[in-house]
Design a protein around this motif. Structure first.
Motif, short mmCIF file in Angstrom:
data_model
loop_
_atom_site.label_atom_id
_atom_site.label_comp_id
_atom_site.label_asym_id
_atom_site.label_seq_id
_atom_site.Cartn_x
_atom_site.Cartn_y
_atom_site.Cartn_z
N ALA A 1 0.80 -1.23 0.00
CA ALA A 1 0.00 0.00 0.00
C ALA A 1 0.83 1.27 0.00
O ALA A 1 0.27 2.35 0.16
CB ALA A 1 -0.93 0.00 1.22
N LEU A 2 2.16 1.16 -0.16
CA LEU A 2 3.07 2.31 -0.20
C LEU A 2 3.19 2.97 1.18
O LEU A 2 2.55 2.57 2.15
CB LEU A 2 2.65 3.30 -1.27
N GLY A 3 4.04 4.02 1.23
CA GLY A 3 4.49 4.54 2.51
C GLY A 3 3.82 5.79 3.01
O GLY A 3 4.34 6.43 3.93
N ALA A 4 2.67 6.18 2.45
CA ALA A 4 1.93 7.34 2.94
C ALA A 4 0.51 7.29 2.38
O ALA A 4 0.31 6.81 1.26
CB ALA A 4 2.61 8.64 2.51
N PRO A 5 -0.46 7.79 3.13
CA PRO A 5 -1.83 7.81 2.61
C PRO A 5 -1.95 8.57 1.29
O PRO A 5 -2.70 8.15 0.40
CB PRO A 5 -2.62 8.50 3.73
N ALA A 6 -1.22 9.68 1.14
CA ALA A 6 -1.30 10.45 -0.11
C ALA A 6 -0.80 9.64 -1.29
O ALA A 6 -1.33 9.74 -2.40
CB ALA A 6 -0.51 11.75 0.02
N LEU A 7 0.25 8.82 -1.07
CA LEU A 7 0.74 7.96 -2.14
C LEU A 7 -0.31 6.92 -2.53
O LEU A 7 -0.49 6.62 -3.71
CB LEU A 7 2.03 7.26 -1.70
N ALA A 8 -0.98 6.36 -1.52
CA ALA A 8 -2.03 5.38 -1.81
C ALA A 8 -3.17 6.02 -2.60
O ALA A 8 -3.72 5.40 -3.52
CB ALA A 8 -2.54 4.78 -0.50
N GLU A 9 -3.54 7.25 -2.24
CA GLU A 9 -4.58 7.94 -3.00
C GLU A 9 -4.14 8.15 -4.44
O GLU A 9 -4.92 8.00 -5.38
CB GLU A 9 -4.90 9.29 -2.34
N GLU A 10 -2.87 8.48 -4.62
CA GLU A 10 -2.37 8.67 -5.98
C GLU A 10 -2.35 7.35 -6.75
O GLU A 10 -2.64 7.31 -7.95
CB GLU A 10 -0.97 9.28 -5.93
N LEU A 11 -2.03 6.26 -6.05
CA LEU A 11 -2.07 4.95 -6.70
C LEU A 11 -3.49 4.59 -7.09
O LEU A 11 -3.74 4.06 -8.18
CB LEU A 11 -1.47 3.89 -5.77
N LEU A 12 -4.45 4.87 -6.21
CA LEU A 12 -5.85 4.61 -6.54
C LEU A 12 -6.27 5.40 -7.78
O LEU A 12 -6.99 4.88 -8.65
CB LEU A 12 -6.74 4.97 -5.35
N ALA A 13 -5.82 6.65 -7.88
CA ALA A 13 -6.14 7.45 -9.06
C ALA A 13 -5.50 6.87 -10.32
O ALA A 13 -6.12 6.86 -11.39
CB ALA A 13 -5.68 8.89 -8.85
N ALA A 14 -4.28 6.37 -10.18
CA ALA A 14 -3.60 5.76 -11.32
C ALA A 14 -4.32 4.49 -11.77
O ALA A 14 -4.47 4.22 -12.96
CB ALA A 14 -2.15 5.46 -10.97
N ILE A 15 -4.78 3.70 -10.80
CA ILE A 15 -5.53 2.49 -11.13
C ILE A 15 -6.82 2.85 -11.86
O ILE A 15 -7.19 2.22 -12.86
CB ILE A 15 -5.84 1.69 -9.85
N ALA A 16 -7.49 3.91 -11.40
CA ALA A 16 -8.75 4.32 -12.03
C ALA A 16 -8.56 4.79 -13.46
O ALA A 16 -9.49 4.70 -14.28
CB ALA A 16 -9.40 5.43 -11.20
N ARG A 17 -7.37 5.27 -13.79
CA ARG A 17 -7.10 5.66 -15.17
C ARG A 17 -6.91 4.45 -16.08
O ARG A 17 -7.03 4.56 -17.31
CB ARG A 17 -5.86 6.57 -15.24
N ILE A 18 -6.60 3.30 -15.48
CA ILE A 18 -6.36 2.09 -16.26
C ILE A 18 -7.61 1.22 -16.35
O ILE A 18 -7.87 0.59 -17.38
CB ILE A 18 -5.19 1.30 -15.63
N THR A 19 -8.40 1.20 -15.28
CA THR A 19 -9.58 0.34 -15.25
C THR A 19 -10.67 0.97 -14.39
O THR A 19 -10.36 1.61 -13.37
CB THR A 19 -9.24 -1.06 -14.70
N PRO A 20 -11.95 0.76 -14.76
CA PRO A 20 -13.04 1.22 -13.89
C PRO A 20 -13.32 0.26 -12.74
O PRO A 20 -14.13 0.57 -11.86
CB PRO A 20 -14.23 1.31 -14.85
N GLN A 21 -12.66 -0.90 -12.75
CA GLN A 21 -12.90 -1.90 -11.71
C GLN A 21 -12.43 -1.38 -10.34
O GLN A 21 -11.38 -0.74 -10.24
CB GLN A 21 -12.16 -3.19 -12.04
N PRO A 22 -13.17 -1.65 -9.28
CA PRO A 22 -12.77 -1.21 -7.94
C PRO A 22 -11.67 -2.10 -7.37
O PRO A 22 -11.48 -3.24 -7.81
CB PRO A 22 -14.06 -1.36 -7.12
N VAL A 23 -10.95 -1.60 -6.39
CA VAL A 23 -9.97 -2.40 -5.68
C VAL A 23 -10.71 -3.28 -4.67
O VAL A 23 -11.40 -2.77 -3.78
CB VAL A 23 -8.93 -1.52 -4.96
N ARG A 24 -10.60 -4.58 -4.85
CA ARG A 24 -11.30 -5.53 -3.98
C ARG A 24 -10.46 -5.96 -2.77
O ARG A 24 -10.98 -6.11 -1.67
CB ARG A 24 -11.69 -6.78 -4.78
N ARG A 25 -9.16 -6.17 -3.00
CA ARG A 25 -8.29 -6.65 -1.93
C ARG A 25 -6.94 -5.96 -2.00
O ARG A 25 -6.48 -5.59 -3.08
CB ARG A 25 -8.07 -8.17 -2.03
#
Length: 314
Positions: free
Chosen positions: A72-96
């Motif tokens: 999950a990376l080393g800071a909440p802001a990094l995780a939010e940025e990763l979630l945004a990057a995932i959303a640019r690749i797929t509309p699927q939600p993060v399940r696990r």
């Protein structure tokens, strides 16, 4: 307002602007690893405000029924940025989110995933550390050393599912095998394997192209875990630090050989009752001294190994 408070407020404002610029100037860039598999690679450096504690890797697997994230990376802001990057690749939600181990640079982003409803999975041995004074004090120090990225709102997050042995699940037609590998780098080391594509996410069992952080690791079992990992013959290895590898045996050997060198040199000193400083000075470090973080980590790694070998010595 006096001149000093005005200056302090001005400096604080400029700091916020500066760190915001740093964050925007160094965005996470997902790199394809295999079909449907992506990773982001942290810097080969110690965590700092300048790098936002982005010093470790994370990965994600896109399936037809959702996304599985590894670490999950080393800071909440990094995780939010990763979630945004995932959303640019797929509309699927993060399940696990699967946690390879509970070191700070891999888990301080968990709360962002938890807030989105992701199920967190980890090895049960990590719970002991998570609830320890060591974890609490590490977070307290990080709030001071890594501000503003780690702050009072950053918290430690327990897993929703603690596993103890090998587990397997299928999501969207993709099989995931979870293989406990500790105690090694940590007691809770967990490997994630995708058998269809031959990808293995190995956490900090492997530090590729840099000196590993040994800490309180059981280096003897760590070496054994690396040997077992090499025997699995994965097609692609995604390490906890450094780029992905398509040459598992040769690339995993760097971490393994470094640990062997530590144990051989410091073990001989411990058996001969040689003082650590003398042993460290006479040891040939030339194979490893050019690697990133050698100056920052090697002496500490050697000293911790010296203490471990004193305990192991007959």
């Amino acid at each position: 307002m006096s001149r000093r408070p005005r200056l302090a407020a001005l400096c604080a404002g400029w700091c916020i602007v500066f760190w915001t610029f740093v964050a925007s100037a160094q965005p996470l860039q997902p790199q394809p690893v295999a079909p449907g598999v992506w990773m982001v690679q942290g810097a080969a450096a110690l965590g700092s405000p300048a790098n936002r504690n982005f010093v470790s890797n994370a990965a994600f697997v896109v399936t037809g029924e959702g996304v599985v994230v590894i670490d999950a990376l080393g800071a909440p802001a990094l995780a939010e940025e990763l979630l945004a990057a995932i959303a640019r690749i797929t509309p699927q939600p993060v399940r696990r989110v699967i946690v390879t181990h509970y070191h700070a640079d891999h888990v301080y982003g968990l709360q962002a995933f938890q807030a989105r409803g992701a199920r967190i999975v980890a090895h049960r041995a990590g719970r002991e550390y998570l609830l320890s004074d060591a974890a609490r004090l590490r977070l307290q120090a990080s709030r001071e050393e890594l501000a503003p990225w780690i702050d009072a709102a950053t918290r430690l997050v327990e897993a929703d599912q603690w596993i103890e042995g090998p587990e397997r699940f299928v999501l969207g037609g993709v099989a995931f095998e979870l293989l406990p590998a500790g105690p090694a780098h940590t007691p809770e080391d967990l490997i994630v394997v995708l058998p269809q594509s031959g990808v293995a996410f190995v956490g900090d069992l492997v530090f590729r192209n840099r000196i590993p952080f040994v800490g309180q690791a059981d280096s003897r079992r760590w070496i054994a875990s690396l040997d077992r990992l090499i025997a699995l013959a994965p097609r692609i290895v995604v390490p906890g630090h450094g780029p992905a590898s398509t040459s598992a045996e040769s690339d995993l050997a760097l971490t393994r050989d470094y640990l062997r060198h530590l144990r051989a040199s410091m073990g001989a000193a411990a058996r001969n009752l040689e003082p650590f400083e003398e042993a460290y000075a006479r040891t040939d470090w030339s194979r490893f001294e050019h690697l990133p973080l050698f100056q920052a980590a090697n002496r500490m790694n050697a000293y911790n190994t010296y203490l471990l070998m004193e305990h192991e010595a007959p």
